[in-house]
Design an enzyme around this catalytic site. Structure first.
Site, PDB file in Angstrom:
ATOM      1  N   ASP A 149     -26.793 -21.893  52.049  1.00 36.29           N
ATOM      2  CA  ASP A 149     -26.863 -23.120  51.205  1.00 36.29           C
ATOM      3  C   ASP A 149     -26.362 -24.347  51.772  1.00 36.29           C
ATOM      4  O   ASP A 149     -25.137 -24.214  52.210  1.00 36.29           O
ATOM      5  CB  ASP A 149     -26.083 -22.284  49.893  1.00 36.29           C
ATOM      6  CG  ASP A 149     -26.687 -22.876  48.530  1.00 36.29           C
ATOM      7  OD1 ASP A 149     -27.146 -24.108  48.409  1.00 36.29           O
ATOM      8  OD2 ASP A 149     -26.825 -22.171  47.731  1.00 36.29           O
ATOM      9  N   ASP A 170     -29.408 -27.658  48.282  1.00 39.11           N
ATOM     10  CA  ASP A 170     -28.862 -28.003  46.984  1.00 39.11           C
ATOM     11  C   ASP A 170     -29.131 -29.243  46.250  1.00 39.11           C
ATOM     12  O   ASP A 170     -28.906 -30.300  47.189  1.00 39.11           O
ATOM     13  CB  ASP A 170     -27.446 -27.653  46.873  1.00 39.11           C
ATOM     14  CG  ASP A 170     -26.670 -27.590  45.338  1.00 39.11           C
ATOM     15  OD1 ASP A 170     -27.269 -26.591  44.706  1.00 39.11           O
ATOM     16  OD2 ASP A 170     -25.870 -28.398  45.133  1.00 39.11           O
ATOM     17  N   GLU A 193     -34.135 -27.733  46.672  1.00 42.42           N
ATOM     18  CA  GLU A 193     -33.787 -27.464  45.172  1.00 42.42           C
ATOM     19  C   GLU A 193     -34.119 -28.814  44.840  1.00 42.42           C
ATOM     20  O   GLU A 193     -33.383 -29.797  44.553  1.00 42.42           O
ATOM     21  CB  GLU A 193     -32.290 -27.081  44.930  1.00 42.42           C
ATOM     22  CG  GLU A 193     -32.655 -26.587  43.331  1.00 42.42           C
ATOM     23  CD  GLU A 193     -31.042 -26.726  42.690  1.00 42.42           C
ATOM     24  OE1 GLU A 193     -30.802 -26.248  41.611  1.00 42.42           O
ATOM     25  OE2 GLU A 193     -30.226 -27.341  43.385  1.00 42.42           O
ATOM     26  N   HIS A 253     -29.125 -17.762  40.262  1.00 43.48           N
ATOM     27  CA  HIS A 253     -27.980 -17.719  39.921  1.00 43.48           C
ATOM     28  C   HIS A 253     -27.673 -18.715  38.859  1.00 43.48           C
ATOM     29  O   HIS A 253     -26.670 -18.677  38.163  1.00 43.48           O
ATOM     30  CB  HIS A 253     -26.863 -18.054  41.051  1.00 43.48           C
ATOM     31  CG  HIS A 253     -27.148 -19.341  41.632  1.00 43.48           C
ATOM     32  ND1 HIS A 253     -28.099 -20.063  42.319  1.00 43.48           N
ATOM     33  CD2 HIS A 253     -26.042 -20.285  41.569  1.00 43.48           C
ATOM     34  CE1 HIS A 253     -28.017 -21.113  42.770  1.00 43.48           C
ATOM     35  NE2 HIS A 253     -26.899 -21.609  42.378  1.00 43.48           N
ATOM     36  N   ASP A 254     -28.770 -19.854  38.538  1.00 43.23           N
ATOM     37  CA  ASP A 254     -28.457 -20.724  37.466  1.00 43.23           C
ATOM     38  C   ASP A 254     -29.273 -20.302  36.365  1.00 43.23           C
ATOM     39  O   ASP A 254     -29.248 -21.011  35.326  1.00 43.23           O
ATOM     40  CB  ASP A 254     -28.940 -22.045  37.899  1.00 43.23           C
ATOM     41  CG  ASP A 254     -27.998 -22.687  39.073  1.00 43.23           C
ATOM     42  OD1 ASP A 254     -26.937 -22.383  39.062  1.00 43.23           O
ATOM     43  OD2 ASP A 254     -28.484 -23.584  39.903  1.00 43.23           O
TER      44      ASP A 254
HETATM   45  O1  TEU Z   1     -27.991 -26.482  40.513  1.00 39.91           O
HETATM   46  C1  TEU Z   1     -28.457 -28.084  40.230  1.00 39.91           C
HETATM   47  C2  TEU Z   1     -28.677 -27.947  38.752  1.00 39.91           C
HETATM   48  O2  TEU Z   1     -28.826 -28.866  38.212  1.00 39.91           O
HETATM   49  C3  TEU Z   1     -28.007 -27.030  38.036  1.00 39.91           C
HETATM   50  O3  TEU Z   1     -26.598 -26.716  37.921  1.00 39.91           O
HETATM   51  C4  TEU Z   1     -28.597 -27.204  36.537  1.00 39.91           C
HETATM   52  O4  TEU Z   1     -27.708 -28.347  36.048  1.00 39.91           O
HETATM   53  C5  TEU Z   1     -28.115 -26.119  35.577  1.00 39.91           C
HETATM   54  O5  TEU Z   1     -28.277 -24.971  36.190  1.00 39.91           O
HETATM   55  C6  TEU Z   1     -29.041 -26.209  34.392  1.00 39.91           C
HETATM   56  O6  TEU Z   1     -28.664 -26.054  33.200  1.00 39.91           O
HETATM   57  C7  TEU Z   1     -27.231 -26.696  41.803  1.00 39.91           C
HETATM   58  C8  TEU Z   1     -27.003 -25.127  42.029  1.00 39.91           C
HETATM   59  O7  TEU Z   1     -27.863 -24.328  42.136  1.00 39.91           O
HETATM   60  C9  TEU Z   1     -25.629 -24.892  40.886  1.00 39.91           C
HETATM   61  O8  TEU Z   1     -25.317 -23.637  40.906  1.00 39.91           O
HETATM   62  C10 TEU Z   1     -24.775 -25.825  41.265  1.00 39.91           C
HETATM   63  O9  TEU Z   1     -23.689 -26.036  40.148  1.00 39.91           O
HETATM   64  C11 TEU Z   1     -25.200 -27.433  41.363  1.00 39.91           C
HETATM   65  O10 TEU Z   1     -26.222 -27.424  41.873  1.00 39.91           O
HETATM   66  C12 TEU Z   1     -24.211 -28.339  41.789  1.00 39.91           C
HETATM   67  O11 TEU Z   1     -23.981 -28.034  43.218  1.00 39.91           O
END
Ligand code: TEU
Length: 566
Positions: free
Chosen positions: A115, A217, A259, A333-334
């Protein structure tokens, strides 16, 4: 720029890439390290734990692991706040463990995709410590500063993703710094060439160690221009991605997946058309966000509307065919667990998990499995705020309650869509703590582990794991799955997800019933249902009663090219 201006030139290089790029026939598996497998009983998963499960992943058949961050981090955002890109968080292990993971995975023909979190660092990173302590530090300009907070409603008055303003005052230097996520995650200034060179050197350092690529990311945010109110898809974004490719990926056979929450069918080819040399593919989220509330967003998800969802997938299939490459996923994971969001957690859990896997994996693109999805793991089922650990969930709990949202209402939204739904520990067996740890897990294990676990699912020849294993093997063995044409069938049907793939004289007909009710097949729309079902390896000549049971699915391969138009 419209997609149409890019595709024609890319068709040729795409043909060349088809059978060369390893990631076009591979399936990825995402590991969220804290929740995968704990080898030392401290309640948090670790790298030796992952190494111990490599045979399991090899048996599943995955080609690469996307490893969520294991770098040094104060863990405000579970590792997405990195304090040293070249160190491993001691909770996860040592660099020697990481090297062993890369080697052990490689010996099983599994690549490790790191990542890459370079939109921001942790505020504990040495660069930020130096930047904030000294206005003349060479690292000051690695970050984004202004002397005053932006005026309300001015262009620069931007909200952070985890709540509050994206500008926080740094008490040491008195100035304001920009952060699109938590205040402990200051954004890097990509307009600074010294910063960019430093990132590229770090990427090369990891590639030289033998990693197979990077998941990038929020990479669509690096071209931001906060003073102009531009966050995603900024004017220099693609310039930076090409420069990065040139500096790190040229001559290497790596996989990169960006992403990109802002990607659209029109601009996705800009990232992934092979001759543009940016990234291999992007994660786009339109199938996710289209069912979020206009005002309360993810905290008030709408029910899935299948005709809409199918049409979104179809649009993406067409937009990138011969023109780029799709990344296919239901969860990460989100996001909530696939089976809880799109399928059914109760009576039809196994059938619905298998149906969802099938329709996703038989499209064109590189499929990603999020840990636990391969056994149909479900949402966390938390009912109290103290069960949650996620910074986003905890922040919005505070913010929304202050805004007058009732606690029960917030908890209902969190139960559906909090990021912690996917972060409960991997359920390996029915033994205590699901065999994830011998200690006390950092976040509660889902109570259903006693009957929903790897040991039990794998013992079932009709289980979810077996279906994923089959789908991964099918992708490897069938060119039609890797790059056949795609056509959506019965587009308006409320619960059938049906499509065909075509390559030469071959036709692959995929039909899933994503509902609790048996449905009659609209034969006029889907054409001949005759051939060999790839899922069961059995010939199909007629379907019993012309119907398909709850969450039933088939994938019929035939040589019949005449019945195509139905
Ligand atoms: O996620 C990007 C992101 O925009 C998400 O956090 C999103 O805002 C949320 O899930 C939707 O409500 C990436 C990573 O995957 C996440 O785990 C990180 O927290 C984020 O970036 C910051 O690095």
């Amino acid at each position: 720029m419209a997609a149409a201006t890019i595709c024609p030139t890319s068709a040729q290089s795409d043909v060349i890439l088809r059978d060369q790029a390893w990631w076009r026939s591979a399936v990825g598996y995402q590991i969220y390290p804290a929740s995968f497998c704990d080898s030392n009983g401290d309640g948090v998963g670790d790298i030796p734990g992952i190494i111990g499960k490599l045979d399991y992943l090899a048996d599943l058949g995955v080609g690469f692991i996307w490893l969520s961050p294991v770098y040094a981090s104060p863990m405000v955002d579970n590792g997405y706040d990195i304090s040293d890109y070249r160190e491993i968080n001691p909770t996860f292990g040592a660099m020697a463990d990481m090297d062993r993971l890369i080697a052990e995975a490689r010996s099983r023909r599994i690549g490790i995709v790191m990542d890459l979190v370079v939109n921001h660092t942790s505020d504990q990173h040495a660069w930020f410590s130096s930047a904030r302590s000294d206005r003349h530090s060479p690292y000051r300009d690695y970050y984004i500063w202004r002397e005053q907070p932006p005026a309300k409603a001015s262009a620069a008055d931007i909200d952070a993703a985890f709540g509050g303003s994206a500008w926080s005052q740094d008490e040491q230097s008195g100035a304001w710094y920009f952060h699109l996520f938590a205040p402990q995650q200051p954004d890097l200034n990509w307009d600074n060439p010294a910063l960019r060179a430093e990132i590229y050197a770090m990427m090369n350092w990891w590639l030289d160690k033998g990693v197979a690529g990077f998941r990038m990311d929020v990479i669509d945010l690096i071209g931001k221009q906060p003073e102009a109110g531009i966050v995603a898809d900024g004017p220099r974004l693609h310039h930076y991605l090409r420069e990065m490719h040139e500096a790190t990926l040229t001559g290497r056979d790596a996989l990169t997946v960006g992403e990109t929450w802002s990607a659209t069918p029109a601009n996705a080819p800009l990232y992934s058309a092979p001759e543009r040399h940016e990234v291999s593919m992007v994660f786009q989220f339109s199938h996710v966000t289209q069912f979020w509330d206009d005002k309360l967003g993810k905290w008030k998800p709408r029910p899935i509307d299948w005709p809409k969802l199918k049409s979104t997938f179809a649009t993406w299939q067409h937009a990138l065919h011969n023109c780029g490459w799709n990344a296919l996923f239901w969860g990460n994971h989100d996001l909530p667990r696939a089976v809880s969001r799109y399928g059914e957690e109760g009576l039809h859990r196994v059938a619905s998990a298998k149906a969802l896997a099938t329709v996703l994996h038989l499209m064109e693109g590189t499929p990603y499995i999020y840990q636990g999805e391969e056994i149909g793991m479900t949402n966390a089922g938390f009912t109290r705020i103290d069960q949650y650990r996620d910074v986003e969930t905890l922040n919005f709990h505070r913010i929304q309650l202050a805004d007058g949202v009732a606690e029960a209402e917030f908890l209902e939204g969190a139960r559906a869509n909090s990021r912690d739904n996917a972060r409960t520990p991997m359920q390996w067996s029915s033994r205590p703590h699901a065999d994830f740890t011998t200690g006390s897990p950092w976040i509660a294990v889902n109570r259903n582990y006693t009957h929903l676990n790897v040991e039990r699912d794998r013992a079932d020849p009709d289980g979810v794991f077996q279906r994923y294993q089959k789908l991964i093997a099918l992708r490897r063995d069938h060119a039609i799955i890797r790059h056949g044409d795609f056509r959506l069938l019965a587009a308006d049907h409320a619960s059938l997800f049906a499509y065909e793939r075509r390559l030469g004289a071959q036709r692959l007909l995929v039909v899933a019933n994503l509902s609790h009710q048996a449905v009659m097949l609209p034969l006029a729309e889907i054409g001949t249902v005759q051939g060999r079902d790839l899922l069961t390896d059995r010939p199909v000549s007629t379907l019993a009663d012309g119907g398909l049971g709850p969450f039933g699915v088939f994938a019929i391969l035939s040589e019949d090219s005449i019945s195509a138009s139905g």
